[in-house]
Design an enzyme around this catalytic site. Structure first.
Site, PDB file in Angstrom:
ATOM      1  N   HIS A  91       6.468 -28.357  67.835  1.00 17.09           N
ATOM      2  CA  HIS A  91       6.448 -28.629  69.285  1.00 17.09           C
ATOM      3  C   HIS A  91       6.657 -30.122  69.548  1.00 17.09           C
ATOM      4  O   HIS A  91       7.520 -30.510  70.345  1.00 17.09           O
ATOM      5  CB  HIS A  91       5.092 -28.154  69.831  1.00 17.09           C
ATOM      6  N   GLU A  92       5.905 -30.959  68.846  1.00 16.41           N
ATOM      7  CA  GLU A  92       6.024 -32.413  69.082  1.00 16.41           C
ATOM      8  C   GLU A  92       7.396 -32.927  68.628  1.00 16.41           C
ATOM      9  O   GLU A  92       7.965 -33.817  69.263  1.00 16.41           O
ATOM     10  CB  GLU A  92       4.894 -33.160  68.371  1.00 16.41           C
ATOM     11  N   HIS A  95       9.887 -32.241  71.300  1.00 15.53           N
ATOM     12  CA  HIS A  95       9.845 -33.295  72.332  1.00 15.53           C
ATOM     13  C   HIS A  95      10.694 -34.484  71.879  1.00 15.53           C
ATOM     14  O   HIS A  95      11.530 -34.993  72.617  1.00 15.53           O
ATOM     15  CB  HIS A  95       8.407 -33.779  72.548  1.00 15.53           C
ATOM     16  N   HIS A 101       8.717 -29.449  78.398  1.00 16.43           N
ATOM     17  CA  HIS A 101       8.047 -28.144  78.320  1.00 16.43           C
ATOM     18  C   HIS A 101       8.856 -27.101  79.083  1.00 16.43           C
ATOM     19  O   HIS A 101       9.524 -27.416  80.068  1.00 16.43           O
ATOM     20  CB  HIS A 101       6.629 -28.245  78.908  1.00 16.43           C
ATOM     21  N   TYR A 150       3.368 -23.797  77.736  1.00 19.75           N
ATOM     22  CA  TYR A 150       1.909 -23.844  77.685  1.00 19.75           C
ATOM     23  C   TYR A 150       1.341 -22.452  77.981  1.00 19.75           C
ATOM     24  O   TYR A 150       2.008 -21.615  78.587  1.00 19.75           O
ATOM     25  CB  TYR A 150       1.377 -24.848  78.707  1.00 19.75           C
TER      26      TYR A 150
END
Lengths: 640, 39
Positions: A91-92, A95, A101, A150
């Site tokens: 996930h990071e 980014h 997101h 999320y």
């Protein structure tokens, strides 16, 4: 949905530094996350060697990243405490590669509702959206299954969800932290113009008539047939498990119609390795003789052998009858090759034969062990749902066992236990830096589409329990007595893992359970080498002069950091070099001695100070007492 | 049998929960903005 602007893109191979601050478990997980990128995308990672921009992965406070390549030379990405999960790292990294997101894309209000009055005060900015001038959803539909979405509880001020999906079935789908979704990959591969990956080689579920370019051999005595069922079994393929009438094919070698010793050979198309190591994964079903076997060969081509040299890699024997079974075969091929599948008719009666399906070949490491759990659904949420794996050995010789808890209301837990084993006298205790990776396999036929759920834990030799013993000490010393199903006694140490491995809801989704079978893939590897500092590049220009005047002792390496030359000193498990020129040798023992002697010195000093103070005070009041005796008497009388 | 050590402390925490526990107030929970983006 990606940040618009080519300036935010990274090169396809991203330089990185794993900073010393990272926890050992996190370091291993980050490397595993890189492997997922190498398998499913064209993004690769390499240790920083002086490139203009690189990712500095460190243990900061929390898990965070910037969006896109900020071109700031050293771009920080924090994998802090609690962030050491592979999907969190993915996930990071997404980014950093330029993705926001999923719930912030411009059209998100068509798909989810944000319940603003359930959001904590001043946290509303977490639900911003970007217009399509800033953010590009790359012509991909809204993705409830994205690893960038999320969950429904994000920033809630009570217990009610802050994100409500307009299609209610997706309420508990959002927020998955397992792996890339299909659309995550579509977007990433589109953004970075990916057409291939570093480590994927082939996937075949035999659904197409061309059988993935596989060829029947002319030098054998039987053939593999592409069928959707076989008279003696299986009744359906493994890819679809009979869910799609009229489809669902697999390859079958009918051993009942040939004599003992007959062979059926199927060869894969030509493959071109890049990394020199491969993992072949396939599902087999045996409905023939228990002595039927599948031999795996490699036909490797070189200038000297135009027809290829055939090498037997593995004989798969004793294939249980009556169900699909997962197998892994490790290959180490460096030049053009084919995989050769040779079904061999063994002695004994056969009423069927061998079948194979869902073959995947990738240049990745095979798991060390597979735990196959049959009749799985009966255990979910049941008091009987406390399962222990068979005992396994790590490559270093440590014996271990996996414990799966399915007795809780909502979540499955998973724990690693060290157990007493045959090599314990020869092993180092407490067990240092063995990382166990436990993967619940998503049995999707295509390895690229799998969203397997993975957690890793690492043995820290200095970790202690509440009663002061070393957590990872020898199981015969710190473990409890336990028994294998056959009655053999052994010792099992405390488990280490998570009670929140996966929710039952997710466990029942995708292909985690197929034919009521579940597979837990296990790898335990030594990651001690990650304890040392990543080698920093030795600059080739200008800066190299700074190191010309610095001599590092004891094999230390000079690096330039922030314009200054400094020595990076070698270190091992329990000793290291330090000092400006690596001239000082330290060890765990030294540290203990220093700590104990410092404590003793401080104690002695405090004792002297206390004694002197008491002595002086006593003298002072004695002197006072003799000169003001009358006053004291008067005060006492007054007091009573 | 000894008890198990739960690295998650019995909680299924997501990225934003972890960062909140650290007292971080990052953009969208886990994004660090640079100066230009902040403006």
């Amino acid at each position: 949905n990606s940040i618009i602007g080519e300036k935010y893109r990274w090169p396809h191979t991203i330089p990185y530094v794993l900073e010393d601050s990272l926890e050992m478990n996190a370091k291993g997980i980050i490397l595993n996350a890189f492997e997922r990128y190498r398998l499913k995308t064209c993004i690769d990672f390499k240790p920083w060697a002086g490139e203009a921009n690189y990712l500095s992965v460190f243990k900061g406070s929390g898990c965070w990243s910037s969006v896109g390549n900020r071109r700031v030379r050293k771009q920080d990405l924090s994998i802090g405490a609690g962030c050491d999960r592979i999907a969190t790292v993915q996930h990071e990294l997404l980014h950093a590669l330029g993705f926001w997101h999923e719930q912030s894309r411009s059209d998100r209000d068509d798909y989810i509702r944000i319940i603003w009055d359930r959001i904590q005060p001043d946290k509303e900015h977490n639900f911003n959206t970007y217009d399509d001038q800033v953010s590009d959803s790359l012509n991909v539909p809204y993705d409830y299954t994205s690893v960038m979405h999320y969950s429904k509880t994000a920033f809630q001020n009570g217990t009610e969800p802050t994100i409500v999906t307009k299609i209610s079935n997706f309420m508990d789908v959002i927020g998955q932290r397992m792996d890339f979704s299909e659309y995550d990959l579509l977007k990433l591969n589109q953004l970075y113009n990916c057409s291939s990956s570093l480590s994927f080689m082939d996937s075949c579920d035999f659904e197409l008539e061309n059988v993935c370019g596989m060829i029947q051999s002319s030098s054998d005595s039987a053939d593999w047939q592409r069928v959707s069922w076989a008279p003696g079994g299986p009744g359906s393929d493994h890819s679809n498990m009979g869910r799609c009438t009229g489809s669902g094919f697999f390859m079958h070698f009918d051993s009942s119609s040939v004599s003992v010793g007959a062979i059926a050979i199927l060869e894969s198309r030509t493959l071109y390795p890049k990394r020199g190591f491969q993992c072949l994964q396939l599902f087999l079903y045996n409905s023939g003789s228990e002595n039927d076997q599948l031999n795996i060969y490699i036909r490797e081509y070189s200038a000297g052998s135009v027809n290829g040299t055939l090498t037997l890699v593995e004989e798969i024997k004793d294939i249980p009858t009556g169900s699909w079974q997962l197998y892994h075969v490790t290959l180490e091929v460096t030049s053009k090759f084919r995989v050769v599948f040779a079904g061999v008719r063994g002695p004994g009666a056969s009423r069927g034969g061998l079948s194979m399906d869902d073959i995947n070949l990738s240049e990745t490491r095979c798991p060390h062990h597979v735990w196959h759990i049959r009749n799985f659904t009966q255990f979910i949420g049941s008091p009987n749902g406390i399962l222990y794996s068979p005992p396994f050995y790590s490559s270093k010789g440590y014996a271990f066992q996996i414990h799966l808890t399915l007795s809780h209301l909502t979540n499955a837990g998973i724990y690693l236990h060290l157990i007493s084993g045959a090599n314990d006298d020869q092993l180092q205790w407490p067990c240092p830096w063995q990382q166990a990776t436990m993967t619940l396999l998503d049995q999707n036929p295509d390895i690229r589409q799998r969203m397997s759920n993975q957690r890793s834990v690492t043995t820290d030799p200095l970790m202690t329990t509440d009663n002061g013993t070393y957590f990872w000490d020898r199981p015969s010393k710190v473990g409890a007595v336990a028994f294998f199903p056959n009655g053999t006694q052994f010792n099992r140490s405390m488990g280490y893992g998570t009670s929140a491995f996966i929710t039952y809801q997710r466990l029942k989704s995708r292909d985690f359970i197929k034919g009521n079978d579940v597979y837990i893939l296990l790898t335990m590897e030594d990651i001690s080498h990650l304890n040392s500092t990543q080698m920093q590049p030795i600059p080739t220009s200008g800066n190299s002069d700074l190191c010309s005047d610095v001599k590092c002792e004891n094999d230390g390496i000079c690096v330039v950091r922030d314009g200054n030359a400094e020595c990076r000193c070698p270190s091992w498990d329990d000793w290291w070099y330090s000092g400006q020129r690596c001239e000082k040798r330290g060890s765990t023992r030294d540290t203990i001695i220093i700590a104990v002697s410092s404590t003793a010195a401080v104690f002695a000093l405090m004792l002297i100070v206390t004694l002197v103070s008491v002595y002086c005070t006593r003298n002072k009041y004695r002197a006072k007492g003799s000169s003001h005796g009358a006053d004291l008497t008067l005060e006492n009388r007054h007091a009573f | 049998t000894p008890e198990n050590f739960d690295v998650d402390g019995g909680l299924d925490q997501d990225i934003f929960d972890i960062n909140e526990d650290f007292g971080l107030d990052l953009f969208e929970g886990d994004i660090r903005l640079d100066g230009a983006q902040n403006r």
